[in-house]
Design a protein around this motif. Structure first.
Motif, PDB file in Angstrom:
ATOM      1  N   ILE A 277      28.809 -11.350 -11.752  1.00  0.00           N
ATOM      2  CA  ILE A 277      28.401 -12.287 -11.174  1.00  0.00           C
ATOM      3  C   ILE A 277      29.295 -13.525 -10.862  1.00  0.00           C
ATOM      4  O   ILE A 277      29.093 -14.286  -9.705  1.00  0.00           O
ATOM      5  CB  ILE A 277      27.180 -12.788 -12.071  1.00  0.00           C
ATOM      6  N   TYR A 280      31.214 -12.646  -8.010  1.00  0.00           N
ATOM      7  CA  TYR A 280      30.507 -12.838  -6.664  1.00  0.00           C
ATOM      8  C   TYR A 280      30.552 -14.048  -6.164  1.00  0.00           C
ATOM      9  O   TYR A 280      30.737 -14.494  -4.819  1.00  0.00           O
ATOM     10  CB  TYR A 280      29.015 -12.480  -6.695  1.00  0.00           C
ATOM     11  N   GLU A 281      30.382 -15.161  -7.013  1.00  0.00           N
ATOM     12  CA  GLU A 281      30.166 -16.474  -6.798  1.00  0.00           C
ATOM     13  C   GLU A 281      31.748 -16.881  -6.209  1.00  0.00           C
ATOM     14  O   GLU A 281      31.913 -17.400  -5.326  1.00  0.00           O
ATOM     15  CB  GLU A 281      30.103 -17.316  -7.779  1.00  0.00           C
ATOM     16  N   THR A 298      22.426  -5.362  -2.835  1.00  0.00           N
ATOM     17  CA  THR A 298      22.173  -5.234  -4.167  1.00  0.00           C
ATOM     18  C   THR A 298      22.714  -3.804  -4.606  1.00  0.00           C
ATOM     19  O   THR A 298      22.924  -2.787  -3.602  1.00  0.00           O
ATOM     20  CB  THR A 298      20.511  -5.015  -4.456  1.00  0.00           C
ATOM     21  N   LYS A 320      20.067  -6.759 -13.855  1.00  0.00           N
ATOM     22  CA  LYS A 320      20.543  -8.033 -14.008  1.00  0.00           C
ATOM     23  C   LYS A 320      21.270  -8.532 -12.917  1.00  0.00           C
ATOM     24  O   LYS A 320      20.924  -9.590 -12.273  1.00  0.00           O
ATOM     25  CB  LYS A 320      21.121  -8.297 -15.527  1.00  0.00           C
ATOM     26  N   THR A 323      18.775  -8.871  -9.755  1.00  0.00           N
ATOM     27  CA  THR A 323      17.981  -9.821  -9.751  1.00  0.00           C
ATOM     28  C   THR A 323      18.615 -11.033  -9.492  1.00  0.00           C
ATOM     29  O   THR A 323      18.172 -11.989  -8.779  1.00  0.00           O
ATOM     30  CB  THR A 323      17.428  -9.951 -11.320  1.00  0.00           C
ATOM     31  N   TRP A 324      19.867 -11.334 -10.021  1.00  0.00           N
ATOM     32  CA  TRP A 324      20.822 -12.378  -9.806  1.00  0.00           C
ATOM     33  C   TRP A 324      20.876 -12.440  -8.263  1.00  0.00           C
ATOM     34  O   TRP A 324      21.039 -13.569  -7.579  1.00  0.00           O
ATOM     35  CB  TRP A 324      21.957 -12.435 -10.300  1.00  0.00           C
ATOM     36  N   ARG A 326      19.392 -11.346  -5.545  1.00  0.00           N
ATOM     37  CA  ARG A 326      18.175 -11.490  -4.863  1.00  0.00           C
ATOM     38  C   ARG A 326      17.724 -12.968  -5.169  1.00  0.00           C
ATOM     39  O   ARG A 326      17.207 -13.521  -4.050  1.00  0.00           O
ATOM     40  CB  ARG A 326      17.034 -10.673  -5.462  1.00  0.00           C
ATOM     41  N   THR A 327      17.949 -13.420  -6.218  1.00  0.00           N
ATOM     42  CA  THR A 327      17.394 -14.812  -6.708  1.00  0.00           C
ATOM     43  C   THR A 327      18.286 -15.996  -6.639  1.00  0.00           C
ATOM     44  O   THR A 327      17.735 -17.164  -6.574  1.00  0.00           O
ATOM     45  CB  THR A 327      16.580 -14.762  -7.846  1.00  0.00           C
ATOM     46  N   SER A 328      19.602 -15.771  -7.018  1.00  0.00           N
ATOM     47  CA  SER A 328      20.442 -17.049  -7.110  1.00  0.00           C
ATOM     48  C   SER A 328      20.719 -17.888  -5.835  1.00  0.00           C
ATOM     49  O   SER A 328      20.913 -19.131  -6.196  1.00  0.00           O
ATOM     50  CB  SER A 328      21.871 -16.486  -7.477  1.00  0.00           C
ATOM     51  N   THR A 330      23.078 -17.751  -3.917  1.00  0.00           N
ATOM     52  CA  THR A 330      24.563 -17.770  -3.872  1.00  0.00           C
ATOM     53  C   THR A 330      24.874 -17.281  -2.395  1.00  0.00           C
ATOM     54  O   THR A 330      25.897 -18.020  -1.543  1.00  0.00           O
ATOM     55  CB  THR A 330      25.514 -17.082  -4.707  1.00  0.00           C
TER      56      THR A 330
END
Length: 381
Positions: A277, A280-281, A298, A320, A323-324, A326-328, A330
């Motif tokens: 995660i 990716y950021e 995803t 996990k 979900t990040w 889809r929802t973060s 970023t």
């Protein structure tokens, strides 16, 4: 008049011994040999340039002659070209080029008409031997190349050629065009494992066939990881060279991470998910600094594959991460490839009709599903 954009690309990798050409394995290296390779471009144009990479070479790469042509019947993977289309490629007005270790070379512009989706044959001859431990290539070509002895760069049909299922040294084709570039960083699922050799039915190819109007630079590498080197440099290390340095990139798709999960111990999955995660950021931040829109995909299911540990630690990490994604917020958009190819009755697994058979990679039909899951409006210039 447009600008120079990458219409085809392959991520440079250090060639492993088993992926060297037969001549190299026999100790003859590539000295004096002719290599004919075919690539399918995306956007067409009236002028082209070639890029050759010596990223992993330990000595200068000496190109003695390079030609381009259209293959017979326009098909990928063949050794014959249409004679009247054969054209010599030059470098600073000369037919030869020397590429230092670790460097690349861009050819002179060449007047050569390419239609959208055309197949281009690139033939080169090496003047001097390469160190077999330092040949730059892209093993996962899913396309047949041909290696022959002597200088056959000007021949329509190679004599005594040996087929090899890899690309070597050629890392990019550019055209002068007024289109944006979609770049992709990923692993074998984008590199096309499970697709049909010489048919160009990876999901990015099928996406271009579906929508068109842009160029595709597929910089995926089979076995690649985001966090650590494996088959090829890790995604964070190669981002500048393989994505940010390309010409004309408007969008970047990040579809990678399954090999990070699958090769890490099951008990370490929580840490691996957190590190992915964060990575990716980092990718998004670095691409945004170049005004590139970043789309996150995803991770698709691998239930039943060796990556799928019995206790489900890797599946939990995948969920996990997804979900990040889809929802973060970023990413500038989300490509829900997991939803596109999972089995609704068993979401830990691929839909059987999309599974090439190893429960990780997709069949051409599965790659078609990924291409169809890409919202068209995300590729509007």
């Amino acid at each position: 008049m447009g600008r120079w954009v990458h219409t085809w690309a392959s991520a440079p990798q250090l060639t492993e011994p088993e992926n060297l050409p037969p001549h190299a394995r026999d100790g003859l290296v590539l000295a004096g040999s002719t290599l004919r390779q075919t690539v399918r471009v995306s956007a067409g144009g009236e002028r082209l340039r070639l890029r050759f990479s010596n990223a992993f070479g330990t000595a200068p790469l000496r190109l003695a002659a390079v030609t381009v042509a259209l293959p017979v019947d326009g098909r990928a993977g063949g050794s014959a070209v249409v004679p009247k289309t054969l054209r010599a490629v030059t470098f600073h007005g000369r037919p030869t080029a020397s590429v230092p270790a670790g460097a690349q070379v861009v050819s002179d512009p060449l007047e050569f008409s390419l239609a959208d989706g055309a197949v281009l044959a690139v033939t080169l001859r090496l003047a001097e031997g390469l160190d077999p431990a330092g040949v730059t290539s892209h093993p996962g070509s899913r396309t047949t190349s041909h290696l022959a002895v002597g200088d056959q760069t000007g021949r329509a049909e190679l004599t005594g050629a040996t087929p090899v299922e890899h690309w070597y040294l050629l890392s990019g084709v550019e055209v002068e065009a007024s289109v944006p570039v979609l770049a992709l960083i990923g692993d074998s699922l984008t590199d096309g494992r499970g697709s049909t050799t010489n048919h160009n039915d990876r999901w990015p190819d099928q996406l271009f066939d579906r929508l068109g109007g842009f160029a595709v630079a597929n910089q995926a590498a089979g076995g690649n990881r985001v966090l650590n080197d494996g088959l090829g440099q890790n995604a964070l290390a190669r981002l500048d060279r393989d994505i940010l340095a390309l010409s004309g990139v408007r969008w970047l798709v990040v579809f990678e991470g399954v090999n990070d999960l699958g090769t890490a111990p099951a008990e370490d999955q929580e840490d691996v998910a957190a590190d992915l995660i964060a990575a990716y950021e980092q990718i998004a931040v670095r691409a945004h600094a170049h005004d590139i829109l970043v789309y996150g995909a995803t991770l698709t299911p691998f239930g039943g594959h060796d990556y799928d540990d019995p206790a489900g630690h890797r599946e939990s990490a995948r969920q996990k991460i997804n979900t990040w994604i889809r929802t973060s917020g970023t990413f500038d958009a989300v490509l829900d490839f997991d939803q596109a190819v999972r089995d609704p009755s068993n979401p830990r697994r691929l839909l059987p009709s999309y599974d090439v058979g190893d429960h990780l990679h997709l069949s051409p039909t599965g790659y078609h599903a990924l291409a169809n899951a890409f919202p068209a409006h995300l590729l509007k210039a």
